[in-house]
Design a protein around this motif. Structure first.
Motif, PDB file in Angstrom:
ATOM      1  N   GLU A  37       9.129  -7.724   1.368  1.00  0.00           N
ATOM      2  CA  GLU A  37       7.973  -6.847   1.551  1.00  0.00           C
ATOM      3  C   GLU A  37       7.301  -6.611   0.202  1.00  0.00           C
ATOM      4  OE1 GLU A  37       6.677  -5.722   4.370  1.00  0.00           O
ATOM      5  OE2 GLU A  37       8.211  -6.834   5.484  1.00  0.00           O
ATOM      6  N   THR A  38       5.989  -6.776   0.160  1.00  0.00           N
ATOM      7  CA  THR A  38       5.243  -6.568  -1.076  1.00  0.00           C
ATOM      8  C   THR A  38       3.977  -5.763  -0.808  1.00  0.00           C
ATOM      9  OG1 THR A  38       3.971  -8.619  -0.827  1.00  0.00           O
ATOM     10  CG2 THR A  38       6.070  -8.756  -2.043  1.00  0.00           C
ATOM     11  N   TYR A  39       3.419  -5.235  -1.885  1.00  0.00           N
ATOM     12  CA  TYR A  39       2.101  -4.600  -1.836  1.00  0.00           C
ATOM     13  C   TYR A  39       1.271  -5.259  -2.925  1.00  0.00           C
ATOM     14  CZ  TYR A  39      -1.634  -1.156  -2.208  1.00  0.00           C
ATOM     15  OH  TYR A  39      -2.869  -0.549  -2.251  1.00  0.00           O
ATOM     16  N   HIS A  40       0.073  -5.723  -2.556  1.00  0.00           N
ATOM     17  CA  HIS A  40      -0.786  -6.364  -3.549  1.00  0.00           C
ATOM     18  C   HIS A  40      -2.235  -6.032  -3.226  1.00  0.00           C
ATOM     19  CE1 HIS A  40      -2.641 -10.090  -5.570  1.00  0.00           C
ATOM     20  NE2 HIS A  40      -2.398  -9.175  -6.481  1.00  0.00           N
ATOM     21  N   GLN A  41      -2.952  -5.531  -4.231  1.00  0.00           N
ATOM     22  CA  GLN A  41      -4.334  -5.132  -4.001  1.00  0.00           C
ATOM     23  C   GLN A  41      -5.164  -5.321  -5.264  1.00  0.00           C
ATOM     24  OE1 GLN A  41      -5.847  -3.699  -0.941  1.00  0.00           O
ATOM     25  NE2 GLN A  41      -7.449  -4.577  -2.235  1.00  0.00           N
ATOM     26  N   TYR A  42      -6.268  -6.085  -5.151  1.00  0.00           N
ATOM     27  CA  TYR A  42      -7.284  -6.101  -6.195  1.00  0.00           C
ATOM     28  C   TYR A  42      -8.218  -4.931  -5.956  1.00  0.00           C
ATOM     29  CZ  TYR A  42      -5.798 -10.877  -7.290  1.00  0.00           C
ATOM     30  OH  TYR A  42      -5.068 -11.977  -7.657  1.00  0.00           O
ATOM     31  N   LEU A  64     -14.292  -9.186  -8.653  1.00  0.00           N
ATOM     32  CA  LEU A  64     -13.889  -7.832  -8.285  1.00  0.00           C
ATOM     33  C   LEU A  64     -14.970  -7.063  -7.535  1.00  0.00           C
ATOM     34  CD1 LEU A  64     -12.145  -6.861 -11.640  1.00  0.00           C
ATOM     35  CD2 LEU A  64     -11.009  -7.364  -9.470  1.00  0.00           C
ATOM     36  N   ARG A  65     -16.202  -7.574  -7.537  1.00  0.00           N
ATOM     37  CA  ARG A  65     -17.336  -6.814  -7.014  1.00  0.00           C
ATOM     38  C   ARG A  65     -17.159  -6.406  -5.546  1.00  0.00           C
ATOM     39  NH1 ARG A  65     -21.051  -9.948  -8.794  1.00  0.00           N
ATOM     40  NH2 ARG A  65     -21.312  -8.768 -10.729  1.00  0.00           N
ATOM     41  N   ASP A  66     -16.592  -7.300  -4.712  1.00  0.00           N
ATOM     42  CA  ASP A  66     -16.476  -6.974  -3.292  1.00  0.00           C
ATOM     43  C   ASP A  66     -15.093  -6.443  -2.909  1.00  0.00           C
ATOM     44  OD1 ASP A  66     -15.014  -9.267  -3.662  1.00  0.00           O
ATOM     45  OD2 ASP A  66     -15.784 -10.311  -1.884  1.00  0.00           O
ATOM     46  N   LYS A  67     -14.267  -6.125  -3.915  1.00  0.00           N
ATOM     47  CA  LYS A  67     -12.947  -5.571  -3.638  1.00  0.00           C
ATOM     48  C   LYS A  67     -13.054  -4.061  -3.389  1.00  0.00           C
ATOM     49  CE  LYS A  67     -11.036  -9.551  -4.213  1.00  0.00           C
ATOM     50  NZ  LYS A  67     -12.267 -10.340  -4.295  1.00  0.00           N
ATOM     51  N   PRO A  68     -12.114  -3.481  -2.657  1.00  0.00           N
ATOM     52  CA  PRO A  68     -12.186  -2.037  -2.380  1.00  0.00           C
ATOM     53  C   PRO A  68     -12.022  -1.207  -3.650  1.00  0.00           C
ATOM     54  CG  PRO A  68     -10.091  -2.945  -1.664  1.00  0.00           C
ATOM     55  CD  PRO A  68     -10.940  -4.114  -2.027  1.00  0.00           C
ATOM     56  N   LYS A  69     -12.611  -0.029  -3.644  1.00  0.00           N
ATOM     57  CA  LYS A  69     -12.429   0.905  -4.748  1.00  0.00           C
ATOM     58  C   LYS A  69     -11.090   1.622  -4.575  1.00  0.00           C
ATOM     59  CE  LYS A  69     -17.425   1.557  -4.923  1.00  0.00           C
ATOM     60  NZ  LYS A  69     -18.559   2.493  -4.718  1.00  0.00           N
ATOM     61  N   PHE A  70     -10.583   2.193  -5.655  1.00  0.00           N
ATOM     62  CA  PHE A  70      -9.281   2.850  -5.570  1.00  0.00           C
ATOM     63  C   PHE A  70      -9.288   3.952  -4.520  1.00  0.00           C
ATOM     64  CE2 PHE A  70      -5.702   5.494  -6.552  1.00  0.00           C
ATOM     65  CZ  PHE A  70      -4.736   4.624  -7.019  1.00  0.00           C
ATOM     66  N   ALA A  71     -10.401   4.629  -4.384  1.00  0.00           N
ATOM     67  CA  ALA A  71     -10.492   5.710  -3.402  1.00  0.00           C
ATOM     68  C   ALA A  71     -10.248   5.212  -1.981  1.00  0.00           C
ATOM     69  CB  ALA A  71     -11.861   6.379  -3.490  1.00  0.00           C
ATOM     70  N   GLN A  72     -10.458   3.923  -1.752  1.00  0.00           N
ATOM     71  CA  GLN A  72     -10.274   3.360  -0.420  1.00  0.00           C
ATOM     72  C   GLN A  72      -8.833   2.921  -0.158  1.00  0.00           C
ATOM     73  OE1 GLN A  72     -13.880   0.706  -1.313  1.00  0.00           O
ATOM     74  NE2 GLN A  72     -14.008   0.872   0.903  1.00  0.00           N
ATOM     75  N   ILE A  73      -8.045   2.763  -1.215  1.00  0.00           N
ATOM     76  CA  ILE A  73      -6.683   2.249  -1.030  1.00  0.00           C
ATOM     77  C   ILE A  73      -5.607   3.196  -1.554  1.00  0.00           C
ATOM     78  CG2 ILE A  73      -7.481  -0.135  -1.067  1.00  0.00           C
ATOM     79  CD1 ILE A  73      -5.577   1.164  -4.085  1.00  0.00           C
ATOM     80  N   GLY A  74      -6.016   4.296  -2.179  1.00  0.00           N
ATOM     81  CA  GLY A  74      -5.057   5.200  -2.820  1.00  0.00           C
ATOM     82  C   GLY A  74      -3.996   5.735  -1.878  1.00  0.00           C
ATOM     83  N   GLN A  75      -4.407   6.194  -0.697  1.00  0.00           N
ATOM     84  CA  GLN A  75      -3.450   6.770   0.236  1.00  0.00           C
ATOM     85  C   GLN A  75      -2.499   5.702   0.776  1.00  0.00           C
ATOM     86  OE1 GLN A  75      -3.026  10.202   1.074  1.00  0.00           O
ATOM     87  NE2 GLN A  75      -1.132   9.190   1.695  1.00  0.00           N
ATOM     88  N   ALA A  76      -3.019   4.513   1.059  1.00  0.00           N
ATOM     89  CA  ALA A  76      -2.164   3.428   1.546  1.00  0.00           C
ATOM     90  C   ALA A  76      -1.128   3.053   0.490  1.00  0.00           C
ATOM     91  CB  ALA A  76      -3.008   2.214   1.919  1.00  0.00           C
TER      92      ALA A  76
END
Length: 228
Positions: A37-42, A64-76
């Motif tokens: 199991e891994t977690y990977h996010q640009y 990086l332009r179309d990658k999610p902002k931290f605010a979109q992935i922080g909770q996950a």
């Protein structure tokens, strides 16, 4: 016991000066064994990528332009790590950035005591010796030839191997921890390690295999080794 080996890549060295996280990689260990199991996010840093950071990470503004902002992935991200111990090389750096991003979102901070710093462990075990990830790979004969650029997930996978060497090899507790925690803090008693995606190559040489076969042939037909 659940542990998360973690690495981040950033635009620079100081979040208070405007630097941001651009990549998070994490590998799950259970009982000191990788589960697969891994977690990977640009992450879109919402600022330009400095040239020196691009040269280190190979991540440019266009990518990086179309990658999610931290605010979109922080909770996950918080959901994935849960309350598990975080294994990080130079933990102060990564925790500083993660907590800055979480603070800007209004999310809970990661407690400093949740992190275990492999850099500090290496310096204590090998005082006066180089303690970078590359130096530790050389010390423990860990293959890091694919590490031509800094990448969070690859570095986490390499660090997982280094960490196990630093603490004395796989399963130093002899698997006595029978009820590992999940990312949400619940008990997962039915967990078992997943098979390796690629089997480990044999460490026996052809000469050693031939010598063993010759030895077994002299034991007679009733020998146990002849029946395996």
């Amino acid at each position: 016991m659940r542990e998360i080996v973690l690495d981040t890549e950033t635009t620079g060295f100081d979040p208070e000066s405007g630097d941001r996280i651009v990549e998070i990689g994490a590998v799950e260990l259970m009982g000191h064994v990788a589960t697969g199991e891994t977690y990977h996010q640009y992450i879109n840093p919402e600022r330009g990528m400095p040239q020196e950071a691009f040269e280190v990470h190979g991540l440019g503004d266009d990518f990086l332009r179309d990658k999610p902002k931290f605010a979109q992935i922080g909770q996950a991200f918080l959901d994935f790590i849960g309350t598990s111990k975080l294994i990080i090389h130079n933990a102060a750096f990564d925790i500083k950035f993660l907590n800055a991003e979480l603070k800007w979102m209004g999310l809970p901070q990661i407690p400093w005591e949740q992190a275990l710093d492999t850099l500090a462990i290496a310096r204590k075990r090998f005082p006066g010796s180089p303690a970078s990830l590359d130096a530790l790979c050389r010390r423990f004969n860990i293959d890091n030839t694919s590490r031509t650029l800094h990448g969070a997930l690859l570095d986490s996978e390499i660090l997982a191997e280094v960490y196990l060497e630093l603490i004395g090899g796989r399963q130093p507790d002899f698997a006595l921890s029978s009820q590992p925690e999940t990312g949400t803090g619940n008990v997962a008693p039915q967990w078992t390690p997943k098979p390796r995606p690629t089997p480990l190559p044999s460490r026996l040489t052809e000469k050693e295999n031939a010598a063993h076969a010759e030895f077994v042939s002299k034991l007679g037909g009733d020998a146990m080794w002849s029946k395996i």
